[in-house]
Enzyme design. Sequence first.
Site, PDB file in Angstrom:
ATOM      1  N   ASP A   1       0.570  -1.200  -0.031  1.00  0.00           N
ATOM      2  CA  ASP A   1       0.178   0.059   0.170  1.00  0.00           C
ATOM      3  C   ASP A   1       0.953   1.242   0.110  1.00  0.00           C
ATOM      4  OD1 ASP A   1      -2.598   1.282  -0.056  1.00  0.00           O
ATOM      5  OD2 ASP A   1      -2.306   1.572   2.070  1.00  0.00           O
TER       6      ASP A   1
ATOM      7  N   HIS B 255      -3.520  14.154   0.910  1.00  0.00           N
ATOM      8  CA  HIS B 255      -3.667  13.368   1.954  1.00  0.00           C
ATOM      9  C   HIS B 255      -2.480  13.340   3.032  1.00  0.00           C
ATOM     10  CE1 HIS B 255      -4.381   9.915   4.511  1.00  0.00           C
ATOM     11  NE2 HIS B 255      -3.338   9.289   4.103  1.00  0.00           N
TER      12      HIS B 255
ATOM     13  N   GLU C 112      -9.883   4.229   4.341  1.00  0.00           N
ATOM     14  CA  GLU C 112      -9.138   4.872   3.433  1.00  0.00           C
ATOM     15  C   GLU C 112      -9.779   4.580   1.991  1.00  0.00           C
ATOM     16  OE1 GLU C 112      -4.897   4.044   4.164  1.00  0.00           O
ATOM     17  OE2 GLU C 112      -4.943   5.719   5.977  1.00  0.00           O
TER      18      GLU C 112
ATOM     19  N   GLU D  58      -9.070   4.176  -1.592  1.00  0.00           N
ATOM     20  CA  GLU D  58      -8.054   4.077  -2.402  1.00  0.00           C
ATOM     21  C   GLU D  58      -8.457   3.218  -3.999  1.00  0.00           C
ATOM     22  OE1 GLU D  58      -4.381   2.471  -0.572  1.00  0.00           O
ATOM     23  OE2 GLU D  58      -5.456   3.244   1.238  1.00  0.00           O
TER      24      GLU D  58
ATOM     25  N   ASP E  91      -8.863   0.428   2.347  1.00  0.00           N
ATOM     26  CA  ASP E  91      -7.773   0.184   3.487  1.00  0.00           C
ATOM     27  C   ASP E  91      -8.248   0.665   4.884  1.00  0.00           C
ATOM     28  OD1 ASP E  91      -5.420  -0.451   4.619  1.00  0.00           O
ATOM     29  OD2 ASP E  91      -4.364   1.314   4.059  1.00  0.00           O
TER      30      ASP E  91
ATOM     31  N   ARG F 127      -6.988   3.967  13.804  1.00  0.00           N
ATOM     32  CA  ARG F 127      -6.107   4.743  14.051  1.00  0.00           C
ATOM     33  C   ARG F 127      -5.297   4.852  15.367  1.00  0.00           C
ATOM     34  NH1 ARG F 127      -5.328   5.929   8.749  1.00  0.00           N
ATOM     35  NH2 ARG F 127      -6.913   6.722   7.655  1.00  0.00           N
TER      36      ARG F 127
ATOM     37  N   GLN G  67      -2.972   2.157  15.298  1.00  0.00           N
ATOM     38  CA  GLN G  67      -1.782   2.549  14.398  1.00  0.00           C
ATOM     39  C   GLN G  67      -1.126   3.660  14.849  1.00  0.00           C
ATOM     40  OE1 GLN G  67      -3.530   4.464  10.864  1.00  0.00           O
ATOM     41  NE2 GLN G  67      -1.433   4.962   9.850  1.00  0.00           N
TER      42      GLN G  67
ATOM     43  N   LYS H 185      -3.726  -2.065  10.310  1.00  0.00           N
ATOM     44  CA  LYS H 185      -4.257  -2.131   9.093  1.00  0.00           C
ATOM     45  C   LYS H 185      -4.547  -3.543   8.643  1.00  0.00           C
ATOM     46  CE  LYS H 185      -2.711   2.468   7.547  1.00  0.00           C
ATOM     47  NZ  LYS H 185      -3.800   3.015   6.630  1.00  0.00           N
TER      48      LYS H 185
ATOM     49  N   THR I 215      -8.530  -5.579   4.345  1.00  0.00           N
ATOM     50  CA  THR I 215      -8.697  -4.546   3.246  1.00  0.00           C
ATOM     51  C   THR I 215      -9.769  -5.140   2.244  1.00  0.00           C
ATOM     52  OG1 THR I 215      -6.266  -4.545   3.522  1.00  0.00           O
ATOM     53  CG2 THR I 215      -7.153  -3.811   1.561  1.00  0.00           C
TER      54      THR I 215
ATOM     55  N   GLU J 290      -9.053  12.713   8.108  1.00  0.00           N
ATOM     56  CA  GLU J 290      -9.028  14.067   7.448  1.00  0.00           C
ATOM     57  C   GLU J 290     -10.387  14.748   7.474  1.00  0.00           C
ATOM     58  OE1 GLU J 290      -7.231  11.678   4.428  1.00  0.00           O
ATOM     59  OE2 GLU J 290      -6.616  13.843   3.641  1.00  0.00           O
TER      60      GLU J 290
HETATM   61 MN    MN Z   1      -3.791   2.980   2.811  1.00  0.00          MN
END
Ligand code: MN
Length: 403
Positions: free
Chosen positions: A117, A124, A191, A193, A225, A229, A232, A245, A249, A352
């Site tokens: 990834d 971002h 996420e 993607e 993804d 948080r 992480q 993560k 996925t 975000e």
């Molecule tokens: Mn990602």
Amino acid sequence: MPPFDVSEGDPFGPHNLPYGVFSPAGPAERTVGVRLGDHVLDAGAAARALGSPYAALLARPSLNPLLAAGRTAWSDVRRALTAWVTVPSHREAIAGFLHPLASVTLHLPFEVADYVDFYSSEHHARNVGQIFRPAAEDSLTPNWKHLPIGYHGRSGTVVVSGTDVVRPAGQRKAPADPAPVFGPSVRLDIEAEVGFVVGRPSPMGAPVALGDFRDHVFGLCLLNDWSARDIQAWEYVPLGPFLGKSFATSVSAWITPLDALEDARTAPPARTHPLLPYLDDGADEPGGYDLRISVAVNGHVVSEPPFSTMYWTAAQQLAQMTVNGASLRTGDLYGSGTVSGPAPKQRGSLLELTWNGRDPLELPDGKRTFLEDGDEVTLTAWAPGPAGTRVGLGEVTGRIVAA
Ligand code: MN
């Protein structure tokens, strides 16, 4: 007249023809399917009925044999499929192999080999830098404009759209906490993607040049993804993402061949730093793709990230992945990194969109900072197609269930 009652303007018309793997209703085996409107063509059965040599690639329980066959075969098979679904004389032969989409079960369409990834949206990366390193002079790390940053993820937990996602548990420790605690993540995020699917492998010791991208990459799909948080934030220094993560996925059930996206090709943003030769795409064909993504939480659109704003292209990511001599395997999957545009409503993560929980989103069913049990997240997208058409990407959806 569009063929087989596919309506004019359907984003899954005969100009698209994404590949998946499905089981028809009842106790039936998995086989390659091609989406046409709201139907799925049993491609292997159709190939056999028409005496096509491509039956050997299509009457299979996964896309891997087709992926491994290489670019010439990809083009030839696509040309044959296009003829089968558009030439009126094939109509009778094909009709019996079309299944209503709603009647079939869709599966993970290929055997995922390695999964990488990236982190290739400048918007971002700058948002994340401002949120987590507010004191830093530059919101980008010093390497960001010189190479596409990535990490190796967990291929065994790549799941097909529609698979429930169990809230992960792990360690978390906020800076003010005296000690870490263990429990279900309280900051579960998405996420948005795009995933790229490798077909043709490459041997160890042989980097893949920018210009060879199309020989190796078969197609793309939407990818979520999922990211915890809190897990992480506590674990990621100094080696990067790990258990925050690797629990799940999600990818689309449909892989859109790059051959369907010729009209979506676009130049990436202007390069602000000189690039080393192996990443310098200044003289190459445009390496970006104009994909318009939409993120919905419980059916409510919260963001529309534009993929055309990605700083690093998929060709540059592939060159980076292999420049050290690492090999490619059929079924390798690599994610673009979270897609975020310049505007607040174009951000591809809740981190975000809510600015790390400071600005909750107002949804019809209440406020959201991060995901709650029962929340369902759906990514959809389309790209410009030939003659003003749209090319639809298969959706990727997943629902959070309690730990
Ligand atoms: Mn990602």
